[in-house]
Write a protein that holds these residues in place. Sequence first.
Motif, PDB file in Angstrom:
ATOM      1  N   TRP A 194       0.806  -1.163  -0.053  1.00 56.51           N
ATOM      2  CA  TRP A 194      -0.033   0.059   0.086  1.00 56.51           C
ATOM      3  C   TRP A 194       0.894   1.187   0.017  1.00 56.51           C
ATOM      4  O   TRP A 194       0.613   2.316  -0.608  1.00 56.51           O
ATOM      5  CB  TRP A 194      -0.918   0.094   1.253  1.00 56.51           C
ATOM      6  CG  TRP A 194      -2.226  -0.778   0.812  1.00 56.51           C
ATOM      7  CD1 TRP A 194      -2.818  -1.640   1.674  1.00 56.51           C
ATOM      8  CD2 TRP A 194      -3.052  -0.694  -0.206  1.00 56.51           C
ATOM      9  NE1 TRP A 194      -3.919  -2.284   1.405  1.00 56.51           N
ATOM     10  CE2 TRP A 194      -4.338  -1.519  -0.106  1.00 56.51           C
ATOM     11  CE3 TRP A 194      -3.090  -0.021  -1.184  1.00 56.51           C
ATOM     12  CZ2 TRP A 194      -4.964  -1.845  -0.845  1.00 56.51           C
ATOM     13  CZ3 TRP A 194      -3.984  -0.263  -2.457  1.00 56.51           C
ATOM     14  CH2 TRP A 194      -5.040  -1.233  -2.231  1.00 56.51           C
ATOM     15  N   LYS A 209     -10.041  -9.444  -4.212  1.00 56.02           N
ATOM     16  CA  LYS A 209      -9.238  -8.260  -3.295  1.00 56.02           C
ATOM     17  C   LYS A 209      -8.325  -8.969  -2.433  1.00 56.02           C
ATOM     18  O   LYS A 209      -8.743  -9.783  -1.736  1.00 56.02           O
ATOM     19  CB  LYS A 209     -10.519  -7.370  -2.717  1.00 56.02           C
ATOM     20  CG  LYS A 209      -9.669  -6.386  -1.660  1.00 56.02           C
ATOM     21  CD  LYS A 209     -11.188  -5.811  -1.105  1.00 56.02           C
ATOM     22  CE  LYS A 209     -11.730  -6.681  -0.207  1.00 56.02           C
ATOM     23  NZ  LYS A 209     -12.587  -6.050   0.771  1.00 56.02           N
ATOM     24  N   THR A 223      -7.819  -2.986   4.069  1.00 54.00           N
ATOM     25  CA  THR A 223      -8.722  -1.831   3.882  1.00 54.00           C
ATOM     26  C   THR A 223      -7.802  -0.630   4.539  1.00 54.00           C
ATOM     27  O   THR A 223      -7.333  -1.081   5.527  1.00 54.00           O
ATOM     28  CB  THR A 223     -10.030  -1.793   4.321  1.00 54.00           C
ATOM     29  OG1 THR A 223      -9.889  -2.376   5.774  1.00 54.00           O
ATOM     30  CG2 THR A 223     -10.761  -2.900   3.467  1.00 54.00           C
ATOM     31  N   THR A 270      -7.783   4.004   5.468  1.00 47.38           N
ATOM     32  CA  THR A 270      -7.879   5.338   4.979  1.00 47.38           C
ATOM     33  C   THR A 270      -6.874   6.147   5.529  1.00 47.38           C
ATOM     34  O   THR A 270      -6.167   5.737   6.643  1.00 47.38           O
ATOM     35  CB  THR A 270      -9.372   6.072   5.649  1.00 47.38           C
ATOM     36  OG1 THR A 270     -10.313   5.256   5.484  1.00 47.38           O
ATOM     37  CG2 THR A 270      -9.653   7.394   4.961  1.00 47.38           C
ATOM     38  N   PHE A 298      -7.534   6.173  -0.355  1.00 47.27           N
ATOM     39  CA  PHE A 298      -8.360   5.115  -0.033  1.00 47.27           C
ATOM     40  C   PHE A 298      -7.695   3.936  -0.938  1.00 47.27           C
ATOM     41  O   PHE A 298      -7.702   4.481  -2.293  1.00 47.27           O
ATOM     42  CB  PHE A 298      -9.742   5.648   0.171  1.00 47.27           C
ATOM     43  CG  PHE A 298     -10.419   6.305  -0.984  1.00 47.27           C
ATOM     44  CD1 PHE A 298     -10.895   5.860  -2.182  1.00 47.27           C
ATOM     45  CD2 PHE A 298     -10.379   7.542  -1.025  1.00 47.27           C
ATOM     46  CE1 PHE A 298     -11.261   6.375  -3.411  1.00 47.27           C
ATOM     47  CE2 PHE A 298     -10.779   8.239  -2.224  1.00 47.27           C
ATOM     48  CZ  PHE A 298     -11.371   7.854  -3.227  1.00 47.27           C
ATOM     49  N   PRO A 299      -8.288   2.840  -0.660  1.00 46.65           N
ATOM     50  CA  PRO A 299      -8.098   1.672  -1.709  1.00 46.65           C
ATOM     51  C   PRO A 299      -9.211   1.576  -2.622  1.00 46.65           C
ATOM     52  O   PRO A 299     -10.463   1.855  -2.322  1.00 46.65           O
ATOM     53  CB  PRO A 299      -7.934   0.628  -1.031  1.00 46.65           C
ATOM     54  CG  PRO A 299      -8.746   0.796   0.362  1.00 46.65           C
ATOM     55  CD  PRO A 299      -8.725   2.280   0.713  1.00 46.65           C
ATOM     56  N   GLU A 308      -6.247  -3.748  -7.573  1.00 47.95           N
ATOM     57  CA  GLU A 308      -6.399  -2.827  -6.597  1.00 47.95           C
ATOM     58  C   GLU A 308      -5.228  -1.454  -6.779  1.00 47.95           C
ATOM     59  O   GLU A 308      -4.136  -1.730  -7.319  1.00 47.95           O
ATOM     60  CB  GLU A 308      -6.028  -3.312  -5.200  1.00 47.95           C
ATOM     61  CG  GLU A 308      -6.856  -4.437  -4.956  1.00 47.95           C
ATOM     62  CD  GLU A 308      -6.661  -5.114  -3.517  1.00 47.95           C
ATOM     63  OE1 GLU A 308      -6.806  -4.462  -2.695  1.00 47.95           O
ATOM     64  OE2 GLU A 308      -6.223  -6.162  -3.829  1.00 47.95           O
TER      65      GLU A 308
END
Length: 88
Positions: A7, A46, A50, A52, A61-62, A69
Motif C-alpha cells: 500500500w 481483493k 482496507t 484510510t 483510500f483503496p 487494486e
Amino acid sequence: MTTMTTWKEQILKEMDKVGETFQGVVSCTLTDKELLKEFDCSYGRKKGLTFTLWTSNRVYFPVVYDGAEWVESVSRNPDGKPTDHVGG
C-alpha cells in the motif's frame, strides 16, 4: 500474472500524481508494518487490507475493480470538484 506491491508503494504513486509526499501524512488506519505488507494487486480477488490515510490536503483510500487494486484520493476539504466513479 502476479503483480506484487505494498500500500505504501501505491499511496506514493497517487501522492506523486497530486503533488504530495509521505511526510505530509497526518493519520493512517494502517500500521507502518501493514503499509509495507506485500500483496498481489493484479486481477482476481481483493487481497490488500482496507485503509484510510489523511494528509492536510487529501484523503487516500483503496480502490478495486475485478480484483485489481490501487489508490485514489480526494480533497480533504470541499473544493467544488466532483469525484468520478471509482472501482467497479
